[in-house]
Design an enzyme around this catalytic site. Structure first.
Site, PDB file in Angstrom:
ATOM      1  N   LYS A 126     -32.044  -6.874 -65.820  1.00 57.87           N
ATOM      2  CA  LYS A 126     -31.676  -6.008 -66.951  1.00 57.87           C
ATOM      3  C   LYS A 126     -32.859  -4.944 -67.160  1.00 57.87           C
ATOM      4  O   LYS A 126     -34.210  -5.107 -66.954  1.00 57.87           O
ATOM      5  CB  LYS A 126     -31.400  -6.602 -68.159  1.00 57.87           C
ATOM      6  CG  LYS A 126     -30.495  -5.588 -69.058  1.00 57.87           C
ATOM      7  CD  LYS A 126     -28.853  -5.928 -68.643  1.00 57.87           C
ATOM      8  CE  LYS A 126     -28.178  -5.140 -69.494  1.00 57.87           C
ATOM      9  NZ  LYS A 126     -26.512  -5.600 -69.312  1.00 57.87           N
ATOM     10  N   ASP A 166     -25.153   0.661 -69.003  1.00 56.40           N
ATOM     11  CA  ASP A 166     -25.046  -0.118 -69.960  1.00 56.40           C
ATOM     12  C   ASP A 166     -24.857   0.902 -71.073  1.00 56.40           C
ATOM     13  O   ASP A 166     -24.515   1.725 -71.133  1.00 56.40           O
ATOM     14  CB  ASP A 166     -26.099  -1.219 -70.272  1.00 56.40           C
ATOM     15  CG  ASP A 166     -25.817  -2.321 -71.253  1.00 56.40           C
ATOM     16  OD1 ASP A 166     -25.100  -3.338 -70.696  1.00 56.40           O
ATOM     17  OD2 ASP A 166     -26.267  -2.352 -72.268  1.00 56.40           O
TER      18      ASP A 166
HETATM   19  N1  GLU Z   1     -24.066  -3.618 -68.392  1.00 58.48           N
HETATM   20  C1  GLU Z   1     -22.848  -4.606 -67.615  1.00 58.48           C
HETATM   21  C2  GLU Z   1     -23.138  -6.075 -68.148  1.00 58.48           C
HETATM   22  O1  GLU Z   1     -23.676  -6.112 -69.123  1.00 58.48           O
HETATM   23  C3  GLU Z   1     -22.593  -4.321 -66.178  1.00 58.48           C
HETATM   24  C4  GLU Z   1     -23.956  -4.438 -65.487  1.00 58.48           C
HETATM   25  C5  GLU Z   1     -23.696  -4.308 -63.889  1.00 58.48           C
HETATM   26  O2  GLU Z   1     -22.579  -3.728 -63.504  1.00 58.48           O
HETATM   27  O3  GLU Z   1     -24.563  -4.518 -63.021  1.00 58.48           O
HETATM   28  O4  GLU Z   1     -22.788  -6.970 -67.655  1.00 58.48           O
END
Ligand code: GLU
Length: 444
Positions: A126, A166
């Site tokens: 992340k 996100d």
């Molecule tokens: N931000 C999204 C999550 O919390 C998607 C992340 C992504 O698609 O890599 O899973």
């Protein structure tokens, strides 16, 4: 002291001030205790939990950019590459003033188990920044994204680490980030997901988190003999997750009556008008007051309040720790049947426990919101093949993935005599696969 307690204590002590990470860590550790204690000495000897709780790599960097007044601004960028046991690091970027290392680590830690649950080959990561895209011009957002990527590009790649969106990072930001990556690396590759449809994006990725939440919720309700048709649904948030959760809930016959943003919330007893909500939030980027102005049946309220509305199903789709113990008490008093998380960790531990004690079906985000990242993995697969699948193909795969996640989560809970405890089931099922892969790969 048990190995699990020892690790919780040490990790918290070694990472002070990271409240959200501590919360996510505690929740996972408490529920996987039953698995670890089957073979405690083996886990301890291999320091498996310490390895799981320490990111493989943490990157923190300066992001300088010039605003529309010619003033230089400096933000902080982060990428936490948490675990690559089952695939390249995968997880979104969050641009929001509240972002700090504790937030990124909680999100990255959750992502390990979420990604494992999808059944697809993606590790956990992340990133993000304390940059606030709200109120910025398109040029300022571009300048920020280009500067952010000028550092990040050396750490990522289609087979190394694949970021996505996100909170605060949508199609516009992903486009700017992709453009800069391509320019710096001289390589056209699927290094980001959530891309535009003209440059490698997947159909249904935009809808995926919200739709997936409803596929999961519907599977959970069905397994408990509840029909979603005709049910009143309270939703928080008005971003990408909330909008498509509302859309799919309506398609399944449910009636979503609320949504919210950072300043207030809407109660619309006639049911939320999704087309209007999209116009206000996706096209005009306005506040929800604009929704209330355009729709007679809607009431606008300042502040927080969606959980005070009497509902059968609650879908927190805004942000972490938005559903507190007192909200859980109100929901239970109003007869709520199920709570399913669309956001990451929107329910506090006390609120979750209260709901579970009162026999409310509870779907944890790392299972119920996994549809977004699952579809990102489908986008990666299409990019590798240099092909694009139809909307129907991707949507059907998403539905199957979410139904499988529910089945695996429910089975893991039952296996450890915690029937219907989907929090434990999700953590256990996600954990087992990652740990097996870590063990097989030796001490790395
Ligand atoms: N931000 C999204 C999550 O919390 C998607 C992340 C992504 O698609 O890599 O899973």
């Amino acid at each position: 002291m048990s190995y699990v307690d020892e690790v919780i204590e040490t990790i918290i002590e070694q990472n002070p001030g990271e409240a959200e990470f501590h919360q996510a860590l505690r929740e996972v550790m408490e529920t996987i205790r039953v698995v670890v204690e089957e073979n405690e000495e083996e886990y301890r000897k291999n320091a498996l939990l310490e390895r799981l709780a320490n990111p493989e790599r943490q990157i923190k960097f300066r992001v300088p950019w010039v605003d529309d007044n010619g003033q230089v601004q400096v933000n902080t960028g982060y990428r936490v590459q948490f675990n690559s046991a089952i695939g390249p690091y995968k997880g979104g970027l969050r641009f929001h003033p509240s972002v700090n290392i504790g937030i990124i680590k909680f999100l990255g830690f959750e992502q390990i188990f979420k990604n494992s649950l999808t059944g697809l080959p993606i590790g956990g990561g992340k990133g993000g920044s304390n940059f606030d895209p709200k109120g910025k011009s398109d040029r300022e957002v571009m300048a920020f994204c280009q500067s952010f990527m000028t550092e990040l590009y050396r750490h990522i790649g289609a087979d190394t680490d694949v970021p996505a969106g996100d909170i605060g990072v949508g199609a516009r930001e992903v486009g700017f980030l992709f453009g800069q990556y391509k320019r710096l690396s001289n390589s056209y590759e699927g290094v980001l997901t959530g891309k535009g449809l003209t440059f490698g994006g997947s159909l249904a990725r935009t809808e995926a988190t919200g739709y997936g939440l409803l596929y999961f919720t519907n599977a959970m309700l069905k397994a408990n003999d509840i029909d979603i048709a005709g049910k009143t649904i309270a939703v928080s948030g008005a971003g990408n997750v909330a909008i498509y959760a509302i859309e799919k809930a309506q398609q399944l016959g449910g009636k979503p009556v609320t949504c919210s943003d950072s300043t207030g919330w809407i109660y619309d007893p006639e049911g939320i008008d999704v087309a209007l909500l999209k116009e206000v939030k996706e096209v005009k980027r306005e506040r929800l007051t604009a929704y209330a102005e355009a729709r007679e049946s809607a009431e606008y309220h300042e502040g927080k309040g969606v959980w005070t509305v009497k509902c059968d199903i609650a879908l927190p789709c805004a942000t972490q720790n938005e559903l507190l113990l007192e909200d859980a008490k109100t929901l239970v008093a109003n007869g709520v049947l199920a709570v399913a998380e669309g956001a990451n960790m929107p329910t506090t531990i006390e609120a979750t426990e209260y709901l579970q004690e009162n026999n409310v079906l509870f779907a944890p985000g790392k299972a119920s919101n996994a549809g977004g990242v699952a579809t990102s993995a489908l986008e990666m697969a299409q990019n590798s093949q240099r092909l694009s699948w139809t909307f129907e193909e991707v949507d059907l795969k998403l539905k199957n993935i979410m139904e499988n996640i529910f089945a695996n989560v429910a089975a893991a809970a039952s296996e450890y005599d915690m029937d219907k405890n989907y929090v434990a089931g999700a953590n256990i099922a996600g954990f087992k696969k990652v740990v097996e892969a870590m063990n097989a790969q030796g001490i790395v």
